[in-house]
Design a protein around this motif. Structure first.
Motif, PDB file in Angstrom:
ATOM      1  N   GLU A  14      -6.652  -4.664 -10.658  1.00  0.00           N
ATOM      2  CA  GLU A  14      -6.500  -6.095 -10.424  1.00  0.00           C
ATOM      3  C   GLU A  14      -5.026  -6.476 -10.339  1.00  0.00           C
ATOM      4  N   MET A  15      -4.235  -5.920 -11.237  1.00  0.00           N
ATOM      5  CA  MET A  15      -2.808  -6.230 -11.249  1.00  0.00           C
ATOM      6  C   MET A  15      -2.121  -5.721  -9.992  1.00  0.00           C
ATOM      7  N   ILE A  16      -2.498  -4.538  -9.537  1.00  0.00           N
ATOM      8  CA  ILE A  16      -1.920  -3.974  -8.309  1.00  0.00           C
ATOM      9  C   ILE A  16      -2.251  -4.867  -7.118  1.00  0.00           C
ATOM     10  N   LEU A  17      -3.510  -5.241  -7.004  1.00  0.00           N
ATOM     11  CA  LEU A  17      -3.913  -6.081  -5.875  1.00  0.00           C
ATOM     12  C   LEU A  17      -3.220  -7.435  -5.912  1.00  0.00           C
ATOM     13  N   PHE A  18      -3.056  -7.983  -7.094  1.00  0.00           N
ATOM     14  CA  PHE A  18      -2.387  -9.265  -7.198  1.00  0.00           C
ATOM     15  C   PHE A  18      -0.907  -9.135  -6.834  1.00  0.00           C
ATOM     16  N   ALA A  19      -0.298  -8.034  -7.233  1.00  0.00           N
ATOM     17  CA  ALA A  19       1.137  -7.832  -7.004  1.00  0.00           C
ATOM     18  C   ALA A  19       1.465  -7.515  -5.548  1.00  0.00           C
ATOM     19  N   LYS A  20       0.486  -7.032  -4.800  1.00  0.00           N
ATOM     20  CA  LYS A  20       0.754  -6.683  -3.399  1.00  0.00           C
ATOM     21  C   LYS A  20       1.029  -7.945  -2.595  1.00  0.00           C
ATOM     22  N   SER A  21       2.112  -7.924  -1.882  1.00  0.00           N
ATOM     23  CA  SER A  21       2.392  -9.022  -0.957  1.00  0.00           C
ATOM     24  C   SER A  21       2.437  -8.421   0.436  1.00  0.00           C
ATOM     25  N   ASN A  22       1.778  -9.070   1.367  1.00  0.00           N
ATOM     26  CA  ASN A  22       1.690  -8.541   2.735  1.00  0.00           C
ATOM     27  C   ASN A  22       1.149  -7.111   2.738  1.00  0.00           C
ATOM     28  N   GLU A  23       0.164  -6.882   1.881  1.00  0.00           N
ATOM     29  CA  GLU A  23      -0.494  -5.578   1.794  1.00  0.00           C
ATOM     30  C   GLU A  23       0.413  -4.450   1.327  1.00  0.00           C
ATOM     31  N   LYS A  24       1.589  -4.785   0.814  1.00  0.00           N
ATOM     32  CA  LYS A  24       2.533  -3.764   0.360  1.00  0.00           C
ATOM     33  C   LYS A  24       2.940  -4.060  -1.073  1.00  0.00           C
ATOM     34  N   LEU A  25       3.005  -3.022  -1.880  1.00  0.00           N
ATOM     35  CA  LEU A  25       3.469  -3.161  -3.252  1.00  0.00           C
ATOM     36  C   LEU A  25       4.976  -2.918  -3.259  1.00  0.00           C
ATOM     37  N   GLU A  26       5.738  -3.954  -3.555  1.00  0.00           N
ATOM     38  CA  GLU A  26       7.190  -3.849  -3.548  1.00  0.00           C
ATOM     39  C   GLU A  26       7.660  -2.967  -4.701  1.00  0.00           C
ATOM     40  N   GLN A  27       8.858  -2.415  -4.587  1.00  0.00           N
ATOM     41  CA  GLN A  27       9.376  -1.467  -5.579  1.00  0.00           C
ATOM     42  C   GLN A  27       9.434  -2.014  -7.010  1.00  0.00           C
ATOM     43  N   PRO A  28       9.941  -3.246  -7.224  1.00  0.00           N
ATOM     44  CA  PRO A  28       9.983  -3.736  -8.616  1.00  0.00           C
ATOM     45  C   PRO A  28       8.593  -3.818  -9.258  1.00  0.00           C
ATOM     46  N   GLU A  29       7.612  -4.289  -8.493  1.00  0.00           N
ATOM     47  CA  GLU A  29       6.249  -4.378  -9.004  1.00  0.00           C
ATOM     48  C   GLU A  29       5.671  -2.983  -9.236  1.00  0.00           C
ATOM     49  N   HIS A  30       5.952  -2.061  -8.298  1.00  0.00           N
ATOM     50  CA  HIS A  30       5.475  -0.686  -8.436  1.00  0.00           C
ATOM     51  C   HIS A  30       6.002  -0.064  -9.727  1.00  0.00           C
TER      52      HIS A  30
END
Length: 134
Positions: A14-30
């Motif tokens: 859930e956290m990964i899906l929420f953190a994805k912007s434009n279908e991409k997980l940015e480095q800080p969130e990753h």
């Protein structure tokens, strides 16, 4: 408390899906989410699998569901003893990205240490977020 691997994978997904912007997980969130995965004893392989193959999940649109999701994250971090200043700052920023009120987020983080077993009563938790509407 999240006790099973499945529960931990669900929350992490859930956290990964929420953190994805434009279908991409940015480095800080990753980096942040990988750190959470490690603290939950979820392997990097399982974490990367969740990024590419998330567990079926409906996006959190309802404000009350976002409050609950944030609370789960805070509880998880607290029960896993991930309470450094840096990690609390990341949790705070995650709450902001969820669209939660900054004062309410700060209040919840403060209240977590004030209640036995880190369990904020439902009415107190909701009051922390209701304050912004007054």
């Amino acid at each position: 408390m999240l006790s099973t691997k499945r529960q931990k994978l669900n929350l992490l997904s859930e956290m990964i899906l929420f953190a994805k912007s434009n279908e991409k997980l940015e480095q800080p969130e990753h980096t942040f989410l990988l750190g959470i995965a490690k603290q939950l004893h979820i392997s990097a392989k399982d974490f990367n699998n969740l990024i590419n193959h998330p567990i079926t999940y409906n996006c959190i649109k309802c404000y009350s569901e976002r409050i609950i999701q944030f609370y789960k994250l805070v509880r998880l971090m607290q029960t896993e003893n991930i309470t450094t200043r840096s990690e609390n700052f990341k949790i705070y920023n995650y709450g902001l990205r969820m669209g939660l009120n900054h004062n309410a987020i700060s209040n919840v983080l403060f209240l977590m240490d004030r209640f036995k077993d880190l369990m904020i009563p439902d009415d107190v938790l909701l009051d922390a977020f209701k304050v912004q509407y007054n």
